[in-house]
Scaffold this motif. Structure first.
Motif, PDB file in Angstrom:
ATOM      1  N   ALA B 119     -25.013 -32.426 -35.029  1.00 52.27           N
ATOM      2  CA  ALA B 119     -25.712 -32.513 -36.164  1.00 52.27           C
ATOM      3  C   ALA B 119     -27.314 -31.893 -35.917  1.00 52.27           C
ATOM      4  N   VAL B 120     -27.613 -32.173 -34.643  1.00 55.85           N
ATOM      5  CA  VAL B 120     -29.079 -31.481 -34.462  1.00 55.85           C
ATOM      6  C   VAL B 120     -28.945 -30.092 -34.491  1.00 55.85           C
ATOM      7  N   PHE B 121     -27.895 -29.536 -33.660  1.00 53.23           N
ATOM      8  CA  PHE B 121     -27.871 -28.220 -33.596  1.00 53.23           C
ATOM      9  C   PHE B 121     -27.380 -27.442 -34.673  1.00 53.23           C
ATOM     10  N   SER B 122     -26.696 -28.393 -35.645  1.00 48.23           N
ATOM     11  CA  SER B 122     -26.088 -27.502 -36.894  1.00 48.23           C
ATOM     12  C   SER B 122     -27.598 -27.209 -37.647  1.00 48.23           C
ATOM     13  N   ARG B 123     -28.371 -28.231 -37.593  1.00 47.10           N
ATOM     14  CA  ARG B 123     -29.523 -27.797 -38.499  1.00 47.10           C
ATOM     15  C   ARG B 123     -30.299 -26.558 -37.957  1.00 47.10           C
ATOM     16  N   MET B 124     -30.175 -26.216 -36.725  1.00 47.75           N
ATOM     17  CA  MET B 124     -30.679 -24.976 -36.442  1.00 47.75           C
ATOM     18  C   MET B 124     -29.752 -23.721 -36.372  1.00 47.75           C
ATOM     19  N   GLY B 125     -28.743 -23.836 -37.128  1.00 49.48           N
ATOM     20  CA  GLY B 125     -27.741 -22.862 -37.306  1.00 49.48           C
ATOM     21  C   GLY B 125     -26.730 -22.652 -36.328  1.00 49.48           C
ATOM     22  N   ARG B 189     -24.829 -18.253 -33.146  1.00 49.32           N
ATOM     23  CA  ARG B 189     -25.075 -19.503 -32.273  1.00 49.32           C
ATOM     24  C   ARG B 189     -23.940 -20.263 -32.255  1.00 49.32           C
ATOM     25  N   VAL B 190     -23.464 -20.922 -31.403  1.00 53.61           N
ATOM     26  CA  VAL B 190     -22.495 -21.809 -31.416  1.00 53.61           C
ATOM     27  C   VAL B 190     -22.872 -23.116 -30.248  1.00 53.61           C
TER      28      VAL B 190
END
Lengths: 818, 342
Positions: B119-125, B189-190
């Motif tokens: 979730a944290v990384f998802s917020r950064m795309g 970005r993944v």
């Protein structure tokens, strides 16, 4: 690596505290894992250098003596000691004297127990102090004798000032081989603290006769031996090395042996170049020759030699040897041979400083399982330019501490010389990769501190000459790292990604899997994660006969940690049941699920298939016991309820057929079928299998499902269905059918017959009794009729009912129960 | 007639007052107002009256009927009210008994932590990808700049399989290769979460199986400053917004420069304690700018593209966040452990 700070100070001025130095090194990429302060506990007024004025026999004890020790006070002190290295009549030895109140380690106790020295009487003689062993001082475990300090130790000086030391324990990454020496660490300290590297003073001994004609070196395999330098030193007296050297070796973790061996080790620790000393007279000429000759070559197949440690080594053709006219004398860069070892009788020494190809050296040391300080360095890469520097340093020390005379010149064969490395470095790379604006001059300033040469070229380019010790620097990204490191990672800007927004990747399977987790948690299951590496014995428990599965189907580990974890799993069932059993040992219910890979060997592809599986395992009471009453044990229908929720939530229609899976009760298991293919199995576990897993529960439910197949069939985005506001009519139908008629099929018939007007069907009762007759059962359904747009009339609902009854009679010979 | 009616009403009124239960009330109703009740009986008598008296008698009878019905209604309400009062007064539960146990499920702590990281990384795309656990030497090591027998191989104690060249991945970094090959030459970005394995004795501090999450970003304008930004955002999201973060140089063959990331020790707040080995810092992940050769192996021109990669262990992060003393709890699957994080 252990680095005494006093040694480091011979190469660089340090004005930081040990803690600040450690922090600087850590942030420079040399992680200091520990700082040991030796002598921290030696009180300056209680532990000091003393000198023995005389030793006399203890009047009451044969094994004890009384030593009269001067220590700078007005009066000397007489102390009792049983040290075997102090004898009646001795005088003049420098010792460590501890006074009452000193905090020392108990020399007689196992391990490290501190004790405070008290005034006491030993066999009737008052003793107000003691002479100490290394163990009592916490320097080593040595407790057989007391410490004898060098003759020049200043009497009365606090030991902490004379002998105290701080040692850094530095963990070096694989690319930091250049720092596997005091010099290497000092160079980094100099660059990181803005100091200049210095060199210790050393004497240059008068040279003897030229080496030419006394030693010959041939490198037969120059791909593995980049350089071989050697010196001949005559008339060395083999004796112990000086105390300060022994002490530094010990602090760095090496055991002192004799002056020659210690000096080779000392130079290796100091400069990073491993050395090896041969007894010159044991080095034989080649057949027909007269000059002792070293030949560096690969071992012949089947060749053997006995190494210094007395082990006979089997060699193979990939291993590099140092040989002479009689055969191997050393395994290159790994360990010397027993025959040419330095002994007490040695006088003339052939000193080797060579450079070996690092990967080959690693392979040899690994294959022979000989971890040595030399191969630790060679195996990570040593600067080939170091050989003569190291020989010069060693010769100087051998002259000072062994009296040896070096031959004039060296033998130096250097087939692996490479041109100096030059990188044309675009300064803009610093901005592009670090986000940092630095001028060419600033970048050059940073690089020069680590001995890189920098020449400014037009176009904001630096021509950077890489120093020979930097084997790890080959491309401009390496220089970027040096710039970042020296500038300080903490000083780099912190920014948000300012780049084209990448297209979003739909990862539907992963999203569905997360949704699956939520649904399973919602139905009350606890997620477990078990090892993917299992044993055939564990899998065998899934078979009622206990039959071991065919190992050929499994991916096996060639280096398992234990036989319990040797094969890659092909099912989640056994570990799920093991986890269920473990939990049921202390609680009355457990309902678990796991999502994970299985691993299927494939011949066609290189990588195995690694499909995702879901397992559910449950047993015990449906709900926890409480004052409200005890609930029934979970059974097949609890499991089936889970599957129905999954079908409903993911919009998947699975079919069921009776299963013949051997792990299950034959009458209580079904295969789960999707589009004609079996994608899973569920049911109550076979009683024999239940026992094999040591589970005590009336029913054990187990499900395993191919997740890719199941989630692959999951419906796409759900579309809204209108909700009817029209009145509902409800009625019950009890249908009597033969025992083998499947209720799910009856229900499907009812739904088909009822069509859009049949809003719901619930099977609410199943029973059998004598009135119905043997082989027959009654299925009671509650039907709800409702039209989306109008109120149904009694006639319409009656027609619907007629149609349903007709269809179930036709297809299932169902009769309406009177 | 009137007298009869009056008497009926008086009787009804008197008897109604004594009614206390709904059953008595029903009985009263049938006695007076039922089909065979007293009022019906009286009304039947109207027919035998002279025609001129009938309207008045009808009127009177109706008045009495209304009065009786009103009596019934009032009494009925009173009885209901009394019954309710009685129920409220006597129907108290022992509210201090335990509730009926609900059977709740929960996600494994590793899954929860993975989900939070995602979730944290998802917020950064960052999107999510998965790559294989049983991996080949080429992807796991060689394409990541680690040739056979390279000293860096010592950094990963690896399980090897009986199929030559196949191993259990000791890190998620081979996922970088899959991601780059999938997206080249587009920026992306993944994160790549998944299980990893190491040939290490299982102790309170080390496991042979664990999860890792690799994060990778590649583009034309990605710097180490961006890596610092992402790491700071991540560390603060996971460990609290006041937590100090530091980067220090490290080494991974597939990144250049490489950085180890430490967070301020949460137990001693940087003062030094046994947890952080008296350093004040706890190591949480490794990272760096993707090595040019690795970018090339993934299909990107390193002169034009740059990127960063980082890898972390969710179990390690969970251990730090929840003060877990023994990593073996994770795959021991003891419900008494798992339920603590439900």
């Amino acid at each position: 690596m252990l680095v005494p700070i006093s040694w480091l100070k011979e190469y660089v001025d340090i004005d930081l505290t040990p803690e600040a130095l450690a922090e600087t090194l850590t942030l420079g990429g040399l992680e200091v894992e520990g700082i040991t302060h030796i002598g921290e506990g030696w009180a300056r007024d209680k532990v000091m250098v003393g000198q023995v004025l005389g030793v006399r026999q203890h009047p009451q004890a044969d094994r004890l003596v009384l030593a009269n020790v001067e220590y700078g006070a007005d009066e000397p002190l007489e102390v009792v000691t049983g040290a075997p290295n102090l004898h009646v009549g001795d005088r003049g030895q420098k010792v460590v004297l501890a006074l009452v109140g000193a905090r020392l380690i108990d020399g007689h106790a196992e391990g490290t127990h501190y004790t405070v020295l008290k005034r006491g009487k030993i066999r009737g003689i008052e003793s107000a102090g003691m002479v100490c062993s290394e163990k009592e001082l916490g320097v080593s475990d040595e407790h057989t004798g007391i410490v004898i300090l060098p003759d020049d130790a200043p009497v009365g000086k606090p030991l902490a000032d004379y002998w105290g030391e701080t040692v850094l324990d530095i963990t070096l990454e694989a690319n930091m081989a250049r720092c596997l020496s005091v010099l290497g660490v000092a160079r980094e300290v100099a660059a990181l603290t803005g100091k200049t590297l210095k060199r210790p003073e050393q004497v240059t001994p008068p040279a003897g006769t030229p080496i030419d004609g006394h030693v010959a070196v041939q490198i037969a395999d120059p791909d593995l031996c980049l350089r071989y330098s050697a010196s001949l030193i005559r008339n060395v007296e083999i004796r112990p090395s000086p105390e300060w050297m022994q002490r530094r070796l010990a602090l760095a973790g090496m055991r002192p042996i004799n002056n020659v061996v210690d000096i080779t080790n000392y130079v290796m620790l100091e400069i990073g170049q491993p050395l090896h000393a041969f007894d010159y007279h044991q080095v034989q000429p080649l057949a027909g020759g007269s000059v002792p000759t070293i030949v560096v070559r690969r071992a012949h197949p089947g060749e053997t030699m006995t190494t210094l440690d007395g082990n006979l080594r089997q060699l193979n053709g990939d291993m590099l040897l140092i040989t002479d006219g009689s055969g191997p004398v050393a395994i290159a860069g790994v360990m010397g041979g027993l025959e040419s070892e330095i002994t007490a009788q040695t006088h003339d020494i052939l000193l080797e400083a060579a450079n070996f190809q690092y990967i080959n050296n690693r392979k040899t040391a690994g294959a022979l399982k000989i971890p040595s300080e030399a191969s630790y360095r060679f195996g990570r890469g040593v600067d080939p330019e170091l050989t003569l520097v190291a020989l010069e340093r060693a010769i100087s020390l051998l002259y000072s501490y062994g009296g040896g005379t070096p031959a004039q010149d060296y033998v130096d064969v250097y087939p692996g010389r490479t041109p100096d490395k030059v990188i044309d470095f675009r300064v803009s790379e610093v901005k592009r990769l670090l986000g940092l604006d630095l001028s060419a001059a600033e970048v050059a300033g940073l690089l020069r501190s680590l001995e890189f040469s920098c020449e400014e070229l037009p176009g904001n380019v630096l021509r950077v000459g890489v120093p020979s010790y930097r084997l790890d620097v080959t491309i401009s990204a390496d220089l970027v790292e040096e710039v970042a490191r020296l500038y300080g990672y903490d000083n780099l800007p912190t920014t948000l990604i300012d780049d084209q927004m990448p297209s979003q990747i739909p990862s539907r399977d992963l999203a569905l899997e997360e949704h699956l987790r939520d649904v399973l948690v919602g139905v009350g299951l606890a997620e477990i994660i078990t090892y993917s590496i299992t044993s055939l014995e564990s899998v065998a428990k899934l078979s009622p006969e206990g039959a071991l599965p065919d190992p050929a189907e499994y991916i096996r580990l060639v280096n398992p940690l234990s036989s319990d974890h040797e094969y890659m799993r092909r099912t989640l069932m056994n570990t799920s049941l093991e986890t269920l059993a473990a939990n049921l040992r202390y609680q009355e219910r457990a309902a678990l699920f796991e999502i994970g890979n299985i691993y299927l060997r494939t011949e066609a592809q290189r990588l195995p298939d690694q499909p995702r599986r879901l397992s559910v395992a449950l047993a015990g009471a449906r709900a926890e016991r409480s004052w409200l009453g005890q609930s029934d044990a979970m059974d097949f229908y609890d499991l089936k309820g889970v599957l129905e929720v999954l079908n409903q939530r993911f919009g998947v229609s699975t079919e069921l057929v009776r299963s013949t899976h051997p792990s299950f009760h034959p009458g209580k298991a079904v295969d789960i079928v999707l589009d004609g293919a079996v994608i899973g199995v569920m049911g109550e576990v076979h009683p024999t299998v239940v026992s094999a897993f040591e589970i005590e529960a009336p029913h054990v439910g187990l499900l395993e499902l191919d997740l890719e197949a199941f989630l692959g069939a999951a419906g796409s985005l759900i579309k809204f269905k209108p909700i009817s506001r029209m009145p509902r009519m409800s009625e019950d139908l009890a249908l009597v059918v033969a025992e083998d008629v499947r209720s799910d099929e009856v229900e499907r018939t009812i739904r088909e017959a009822g069509g859009a007007l049949l809003a719901d069907v619930v099977l609410f009762d199943v029973y059998r009794n004598a009135q119905l007759g043997a082989g027959r059962k009654s299925l009671a359904y509650n039907l709800t009729y409702q039209a989306p747009d109008r109120t149904l009339t009694t006639e319409q609902s009656a027609k619907l009912r007629e149609r349903i009854l007709r269809q179930v009679a036709q297809r299932h010979q169902a009769e309406l129960r009177a | 007639m009137l007298a009869q009616l009056q008497e009926l009403l008086d009787q009804g009124r008197a008897s109604a007052a004594a009614l206390t239960t709904a059953a008595q009330l029903d009985e009263w109703y049938s006695t007076y107002l039922g089909k065979k009740g007293a009022l019906t009986t009286v009304l039947r008598g109207i027919g035998s009256l002279p025609a001129e008296d009938r309207p008045q008698a009808g009127k009177d009878a109706n008045t009495v009927k209304v009065a009786l019905e009103e009596l019934y209604r009032a009494r009925s309400e009173a009885i209901e009210r009394e019954a309710l009062q009685a129920e409220l007064a006597s129907g108290a539960l022992d509210v201090f008994l335990p509730g009926r146990p609900a059977s709740l499920g929960m996600m494994h702590l590793s899954s929860q932590t993975l989900r939070e990281i995602t979730a944290v990384f998802s917020r950064m795309g960052f999107g999510v990808l998965r790559s294989p656990e049983v991996e080949d030497d080429n992807t796991n090591f060689q394409l990541l700049n680690i040739p056979p027998h390279h000293p860096a191989r010592d950094m990963w104690s690896t399980f090897y399989t009986d199929q030559p060249g196949l191993l259990l991945r000791p890190h998620t970094s081979p996922g970088q290769i899959y991601a780059m090959k999938k997206f080249a030459p587009e920026p992306f970005r993944v994160i790549l979460p998944g299980k990893c394995y190491r040939y290490e004795q299982v102790t309170s501090r080390s496991e042979m199986m664990f999860h890792q999450v690799e994060a990778i970003a590649v583009g034309e304008n990605i710097t180490m400053g961006d890596l610092k930004g992402v790491l700071t955002y991540f560390a603060r999201a996971m460990f609290g917004s006041e937590r100090k973060v530091r980067l220090r140089p490290s080494y991974f063959p597939f990144t250049e420069p490489s950085a180890e990331v430490d967070i301020e020790c949460y137990l001693c707040e940087g003062k030094g304690c046994p947890m952080c080995k008296h350093s004040g810092w706890l190591e949480i992940l490794g990272s760096g700018m993707i090595h040019p050769q690795v970018l090339r192996n993934g299909g990107y021109d390193p002169e034009r593209y740059s990127g960063f990669a980082l890898g972390m262990g969710p179990e390690r992060i969970a251990i730090l966040r929840h003060n877990i003393t023994d990593i073996r709890y994770f795959f021991g699957n003891d419900l008494r452990f798992l339920e603590q994080f439900a």
